[in-house]
Design an enzyme around this catalytic site. Structure first.
Site, short mmCIF file in Angstrom:
data_model
loop_
_atom_site.label_atom_id
_atom_site.label_comp_id
_atom_site.label_asym_id
_atom_site.label_seq_id
_atom_site.Cartn_x
_atom_site.Cartn_y
_atom_site.Cartn_z
N HIS A 355 0.80 -1.23 0.00
CA HIS A 355 0.00 0.00 0.00
C HIS A 355 0.83 1.27 0.00
O HIS A 355 0.29 2.35 0.25
CB HIS A 355 -0.94 0.02 1.21
CG HIS A 355 -2.14 -0.85 1.07
ND1 HIS A 355 -3.27 -0.47 0.37
CD2 HIS A 355 -2.40 -2.09 1.54
CE1 HIS A 355 -4.17 -1.44 0.43
NE2 HIS A 355 -3.66 -2.44 1.13
N LYS A 543 -9.09 13.56 4.95
CA LYS A 543 -8.27 12.37 4.92
C LYS A 543 -7.26 12.47 6.07
O LYS A 543 -7.16 13.50 6.73
CB LYS A 543 -7.56 12.18 3.58
CG LYS A 543 -6.75 13.38 3.12
CD LYS A 543 -6.16 13.13 1.74
CE LYS A 543 -7.22 13.20 0.65
NZ LYS A 543 -7.32 12.00 -0.14
N ARG A 544 -6.54 11.39 6.29
CA ARG A 544 -5.51 11.39 7.31
C ARG A 544 -4.56 12.57 7.11
O ARG A 544 -4.19 12.88 5.98
CB ARG A 544 -4.75 10.06 7.23
CG ARG A 544 -3.60 9.87 8.18
CD ARG A 544 -3.18 8.41 8.20
NE ARG A 544 -2.84 7.91 6.88
CZ ARG A 544 -1.60 7.89 6.39
NH1 ARG A 544 -0.59 8.35 7.11
NH2 ARG A 544 -1.37 7.39 5.19
N LYS A 549 0.15 14.22 1.95
CA LYS A 549 -1.22 14.49 1.48
C LYS A 549 -1.47 15.99 1.28
O LYS A 549 -2.48 16.38 0.74
CB LYS A 549 -2.23 13.87 2.44
CG LYS A 549 -2.18 12.34 2.44
CD LYS A 549 -3.15 11.73 3.44
CE LYS A 549 -3.03 10.21 3.48
NZ LYS A 549 -3.59 9.54 2.29
N THR A 651 -8.89 6.05 -2.04
CA THR A 651 -10.27 5.63 -2.31
C THR A 651 -11.24 6.77 -2.05
O THR A 651 -12.37 6.74 -2.55
CB THR A 651 -10.66 4.41 -1.45
OG1 THR A 651 -10.39 4.69 -0.07
CG2 THR A 651 -9.90 3.17 -1.88
N LYS A 655 -14.97 7.83 -3.87
CA LYS A 655 -16.23 8.12 -3.16
C LYS A 655 -16.79 9.46 -3.58
O LYS A 655 -18.00 9.60 -3.81
CB LYS A 655 -15.99 8.07 -1.64
CG LYS A 655 -15.62 6.70 -1.12
CD LYS A 655 -14.95 6.78 0.24
CE LYS A 655 -14.27 5.46 0.57
NZ LYS A 655 -13.29 5.57 1.67
#
Length: 809
Positions: A355, A543-544, A549, A651, A655
């Site tokens: 991952h 998100k985290r 990110k 993901t 969504k």
């Protein structure tokens, strides 16, 4: 369970009274939720038993998905939808004066996961059951989850997540299926009758007790199992009476040590005790799960030589990589197999999903810790490494550096990804670009050695959770327009394409989006006391929290936009509501400072009347599945802005796409495959490409300080952050600035800043053209069917696990 509304009402009232000894008027919403949940679980138990019996009688191969996380969310409504009972229950409860929404919110989000890894696992379980595939989950029953996030004066505060306070209505404790897991001690090897006999002595014994949850398929009778393991002491509490004072103290220490294994997800690993606890959790998971599976298998009287023909073990990232030596331990030490046969069966049983492309994120463990905690497992890993290195020496004579880089044990550490690759038959990435980077860069040596093992399986999401449940109004519109067959065959969502430019459909689509935005705005007002404009662009970044990110890139754009508004009060911009959410790991100082900065900037901007509410910034705390189900259907713009090459797949992008949000993103992870589906006209792409990023990492040439010196907008932003302009004390955010300047901006925030700002301006201009934006939104939803986890799981089942559907009658 019931045939119609009246039979449901009668059954519900009867169950409510017998469970709680009260009339409906006296019961609480929690009482009613527990009643309905119990009714569902008892109803599906028949199919659950029938499913397991069918698997036994047919003898078909079954898959077991080992994961440290299963981010399930709430199950009440999801289970009713899959059983096709939602409409009956909703109407029946309404006639009894009960709101099903009020019952739903009584259910806490299960504290079994944190981010995309766990949500992927949950989606996969849903798809396995819905496709009638024999596959189950294996995880840990965390008592307190990761943590409950509160924002206090802008700072993240971590509290225990008491999700089991009222029990878990879906689970069944099966103490008779408990197994023993051993830690520490020492191993003595002895030869008896020409065979090596292993004696594990002076170990700490932990009892793993399973709690089973039903995983209900959509529109069929398949009920698979999520088995969660809880750690308990080998002694009962009343045994303490027989012990003296000194032993009482030791008993309590032992009890706490044991129970800590299944208390928290991802304990803080910034200290030795935390690292040991994490390794304990990982071994506890695989040992308990594999022992249980082998025990079940042997009861069927199947030969162990055929084990791989009846069982597939899938390890979700490196956390369960100890499945490799643990399966070998059982086959050799307990079942008497030789090394070669045990290794062959293990390799043919185990498969591994990677991952991450970030080498620093791949798990490694210090040899001294690993050997002390897991002495027998270490001996097996050590022998695996010896044999593997010998093979490498034959293939690459004299290339000691290559062998060192590929070894399972090297530089005083055990490398879990290497263990997973060597001990499995399949290694898959989770997006095409991710797999390519693994093959050509991060795991090139292994790909050169084992090209047949590597393959891609692009991630997916269950459309039943993320569209049918999360956005019922849109789901109903889709079914009215193209028929309901998309629920079973999500690729048929493409049937929406012809309606993307049709004005009447656009108007219906718009009204649904606005209603979703109105409901989210109401929630924001209730939770944050911030009033947001529902006609503004809902620009969402949830998100985290992590440097790669790039929440900080988003924030730099917001600060720049605010500065421009202050400089030019009549600047014509389309109003924006920037919505953030996500947790930072407790030991990740930089990420926690990013959360503080977001909230500090929000406080200044939201209080500034001079900008006439043209910008609002919101941080919604404790991001979780149930909150995502509120946010995602209301989003206009989906922020997927990680550094190109760093996000394996993502993901969240899928969504948002499925719910009609338009993506602003880099060429990273599954963004690239979304782009292939919808085209550049229906996404906003910016920034460095993966090859450009990787080139900088390999050859250098990037200087963030030079960008700072040459760009007055970036200079102004960094000076404002450093000076304390945004309320907080001077220097509080130095860690963020140091990461960007002194440490040369590892994730290219400043390099991509101008490109990002330019594309954000395009977003604002495009949004003004309502028909154009709606067409883009609808086309995104139309092309989202490819990213259903049903497609992904079908590929895993046929290409990796060798599973066939088993229809339960």
């Amino acid at each position: 369970m019931f045939n119609d509304k009246e039979s449901f009402k009668s059954a519900f009232l009867n169950k409510l009274e017998t469970m709680h000894g009260k009339s409906i008027d006296e019961t609480t919403d929690m009482d009613k939720y527990l009643t309905l949940g119990t009714m569902i679980r008892e109803y599906v138990t028949r199919n659950w038993i029938a499913t397991n019996n069918r698997y036994k009688t047919d003898g078909q191969k079954q898959a077991y998905y080992f994961s440290m996380e299963f981010l399930l969310g709430r199950l009440l409504v999801n289970n009713l939808i899959n059983l096709n009972f939602f409409a009956i229950c909703h109407q029946g409860l309404k006639e009894l004066g009960v709101s099903i929404k009020k019952l739903e919110i009584q259910e806490p989000d299960a504290g079994l996961g944190n981010g995309g890894l766990g949500r992927l696992a949950a989606c996969f379980l849903d798809s396995l059951s819905s496709l009638s595939l024999p596959g189950h989950g294996c995880g840990i029953r965390y008592k307190y989850g990761l943590f409950e996030q509160k924002i206090v004066e802008g700072y993240q505060v971590e509290l225990p997540e008491y999700w089991l306070r009222d029990g878990n209505v879906w689970e069944i404790r099966k103490a008779d299926r408990a197994v023993e897991v051993r830690f520490g001690g020492h191993v003595r090897l002895e030869e008896q009758g020409g065979k090596l006999v292993v004696h594990h002595e002076n170990f700490e014994s932990v009892i793993a007790v399973p709690y089973d949850l039903p995983v209900i398929g959509y529109g069929n009778k398949t009920v698979n199992t999520l088995r969660l393991w809880s750690a308990e002491g080998a002694f009962q509490d009343n045994d303490i009476v027989a012990l003296g004072y000194d032993n009482q103290q030791k008993f309590l220490e032992y009890k706490y040590s044991v129970e800590s294994i299944s208390q928290f997800l991802y304990p803080d690993d910034t200290n030795y005790e935390g690292r040991m606890l994490r390794l304990k959790q990982e071994y506890f998971l695989v040992s308990a799960g594999i022992q249980s599976i082998i025990r079940w298998y042997k009861r069927r009287n199947y030969p162990l030589s055929d084990f791989h023909r009846k069982n597939a073990f899938h390890i979700n990232d490196t956390h369960p990589a100890l499945a490799v030596p643990e399966l070998m331990r059982i086959l050799m030490d307990e079942e008497g197999m030789g090394w070669d046969e045990a290794f062959e069966i293990t390799c043919r049983t185990v498969s591994y999903t990677n991952h991450t492309t970030m080498v620093e994120a791949l798990e490694t463990w210090p040899v001294d810790l690993f050997q002390a905690l897991l002495p027998r497992i270490y001996l097996i890993v050590e022998e695996l490494n010896r044999r593997f290195c010998r093979q490498l020496e034959e293939l690459y004579p004299g290339d000691g550096e290559r062998i060192r880089k590929m070894a399972i044990i090297a530089d005083g550490r055990v490398k879990m990804s290497h263990l997973a690759i060597v001990g499995s038959h399949s290694v898959n990435g989770v997006a095409a670009i991710h797999t390519k980077i693994l093959q050509k860069r991060e795991m090139k040596n292994f790909y050169d050695l084992y090209p047949h093992k590597f393959n891609n399986k692009t991630n997916g999401i269950t459309h039943r959770r993320w569209l049918l449940k999360a956005n019922p109004r849109l789901a109903e519109l889709i079914s009215e327009t193209i028929g309901p067959s998309w629920i079973r065959h999500p690729a048929r969502l493409v049937g929406l394409r012809p309606y993307a430019g049709e004005s009447s459909f656009q108007e219906k689509f718009y009204k649904i989006k606005q209603q979703n935005k109105l409901e989210l705005a109401s929630y924001i007002k209730e939770k944050c006391n911030i009033t947001v404009n529902t006609d503004s662009i809902f620009d969402v970044h949830v998100k985290r929290i992590h440097a790669y990110k790039r929440q900080i890139l988003n924030l730099f754009h917001i600060i720049d936009l605010y500065n421009r508004l202050k400089d030019t009060p009549d600047l014509d911009i389309y109003p924006r509501t920037f919505i953030f959410g996500g947790k930072a790991a407790p030991g990740y100082y930089l990420a926690k400072r990013i959360i503080k900065l977001i909230n500090t900037v929000a406080a200044v901007i939201n209080a500034d009347k001079a900008i006439n509410d043209r910008i609002k910034v919101v941080f919604l705390d404790n991001y979780r599945v149930s909150l995502a189900e509120r946010i995602i259907p209301a989003a206009d713009l989906s922020e997927q802005i990680s550094t190109a090459s760093k996000e394996a797949s993502g993901t969240g992008n899928m969504k948002f796409m499925m719910n009609g949000a338009v993506t602003i993103g880099t060429l990273d992870g599954a963004n690239i495959e979304i782009l292939e589906e919808v085209g550049y006209d229906n996404m906003f792409i910016f920034g460095l490409s993966p090859s450009e990023v990787l080139s900088y990492y390999s050859y250098g040439g990037y200087n963030s300080a030079a960008i700072l010196q040459s760009d007055p907008r970036v200079q102004r932003i960094t000076e404002q952050i450093q000076s304390g302009f945004y309320v907080a004390g001077q220097g509080e955010f130095n860690t963020i600035l140091e990461s960007l300047i002194q440490y040369n901006d590892e994730f290219f925030v400043l390099k991509d800043f101008h490109s990002y700002v330019y594309v954000q301006e395009r977003v604002g201009e495009t949004f003004r053209d309502r028909n154009k934006w709606l067409e883009m939104s609808i086309l995104n939803a139309a092309h989202s069917g490819k990213f259903s986890s049903d497609r992904t799981i079908s590929q895993y089942a046929s290409q990796i696990w060798g599973l066939k559907p088993t229809v339960i009658r």
